[in-house]
Design a protein around this motif. Structure first.
Motif, PDB file in Angstrom:
ATOM      1  N   ASN A 107      -5.354  24.297 -22.560  1.00  0.00           N
ATOM      2  CA  ASN A 107      -3.980  24.104 -22.093  1.00  0.00           C
ATOM      3  C   ASN A 107      -3.043  25.173 -22.645  1.00  0.00           C
ATOM      4  O   ASN A 107      -2.145  25.645 -21.939  1.00  0.00           O
ATOM      5  N   LEU A 108      -3.236  25.548 -23.893  1.00  0.00           N
ATOM      6  CA  LEU A 108      -2.397  26.590 -24.494  1.00  0.00           C
ATOM      7  C   LEU A 108      -2.529  27.893 -23.718  1.00  0.00           C
ATOM      8  O   LEU A 108      -1.527  28.505 -23.342  1.00  0.00           O
ATOM      9  N   ARG A 109      -3.747  28.304 -23.448  1.00  0.00           N
ATOM     10  CA  ARG A 109      -3.964  29.561 -22.708  1.00  0.00           C
ATOM     11  C   ARG A 109      -3.388  29.456 -21.295  1.00  0.00           C
ATOM     12  O   ARG A 109      -2.704  30.369 -20.823  1.00  0.00           O
TER      13      ARG A 109
ATOM     14  N   GLU B  68      -0.277  31.753 -19.984  1.00  0.00           N
ATOM     15  CA  GLU B  68      -0.444  32.658 -18.845  1.00  0.00           C
ATOM     16  C   GLU B  68       0.505  32.289 -17.704  1.00  0.00           C
ATOM     17  O   GLU B  68       1.028  33.175 -17.023  1.00  0.00           O
ATOM     18  N   LYS B  69       0.741  31.003 -17.499  1.00  0.00           N
ATOM     19  CA  LYS B  69       1.659  30.548 -16.455  1.00  0.00           C
ATOM     20  C   LYS B  69       3.068  31.075 -16.710  1.00  0.00           C
ATOM     21  O   LYS B  69       3.788  31.428 -15.778  1.00  0.00           O
ATOM     22  N   LYS B  70       3.471  31.154 -17.986  1.00  0.00           N
ATOM     23  CA  LYS B  70       4.795  31.695 -18.348  1.00  0.00           C
ATOM     24  C   LYS B  70       4.779  33.213 -18.448  1.00  0.00           C
ATOM     25  O   LYS B  70       5.792  33.829 -18.773  1.00  0.00           O
ATOM     26  N   LYS B  71       3.599  33.807 -18.178  1.00  0.00           N
ATOM     27  CA  LYS B  71       3.439  35.268 -18.224  1.00  0.00           C
ATOM     28  C   LYS B  71       3.765  35.844 -19.604  1.00  0.00           C
ATOM     29  O   LYS B  71       4.397  36.892 -19.730  1.00  0.00           O
ATOM     30  N   LEU B  72       3.317  35.119 -20.636  1.00  0.00           N
ATOM     31  CA  LEU B  72       3.498  35.574 -22.013  1.00  0.00           C
ATOM     32  C   LEU B  72       2.178  36.103 -22.542  1.00  0.00           C
ATOM     33  O   LEU B  72       1.124  35.499 -22.318  1.00  0.00           O
TER      34      LEU B  72
ATOM     35  N   LEU C  35       6.847  27.073 -24.956  1.00  0.00           N
ATOM     36  CA  LEU C  35       6.290  27.020 -23.601  1.00  0.00           C
ATOM     37  C   LEU C  35       7.089  26.115 -22.664  1.00  0.00           C
ATOM     38  O   LEU C  35       6.774  26.020 -21.477  1.00  0.00           O
ATOM     39  N   GLU C  36       8.102  25.444 -23.216  1.00  0.00           N
ATOM     40  CA  GLU C  36       8.988  24.571 -22.451  1.00  0.00           C
ATOM     41  C   GLU C  36       8.238  23.423 -21.773  1.00  0.00           C
ATOM     42  O   GLU C  36       8.418  23.141 -20.588  1.00  0.00           O
ATOM     43  N   VAL C  37       7.365  22.779 -22.563  1.00  0.00           N
ATOM     44  CA  VAL C  37       6.646  21.589 -22.111  1.00  0.00           C
ATOM     45  C   VAL C  37       6.717  20.544 -23.214  1.00  0.00           C
ATOM     46  O   VAL C  37       7.089  20.844 -24.352  1.00  0.00           O
TER      47      VAL C  37
END
Length: 71
Positions: A10-12, A16-20, A58-60
């Motif tokens: 989930n971390l990865r 990646e979803k946040k493009k970080l 990650l804003e979750v």
């Protein structure tokens, strides 16, 4: 799949979803990039405080990082 592996996946995915990059996430969380890498490879287990800190960046919700059903 154990909790550590679920967290790593989930971390990865969320990073990646946040493009970080690992480096950018580490910088925002105030940790070393190699620590983020180790978390994503399930080498280390994150403390509950670190789960909260990473979730904030990650804003979750912290639970999202630990949810085996999270996509």
């Amino acid at each position: 799949m154990g909790t550590r592996e679920v967290f790593a996946r989930n971390l990865r995915r969320l990073r990646e979803k946040k493009k970080l990059s690992q480096e950018a996430l580490a910088h925002e969380a105030g940790v070393d990039r190699t620590y983020i890498s180790a978390l994503e490879r399930s080498v280390y287990a994150a403390s509950i405080d670190m789960v909260e800190k990473l979730a904030t960046v990650l804003e979750v919700e912290p639970a999202t990082l630990l949810d085996p059903r999270s996509e």
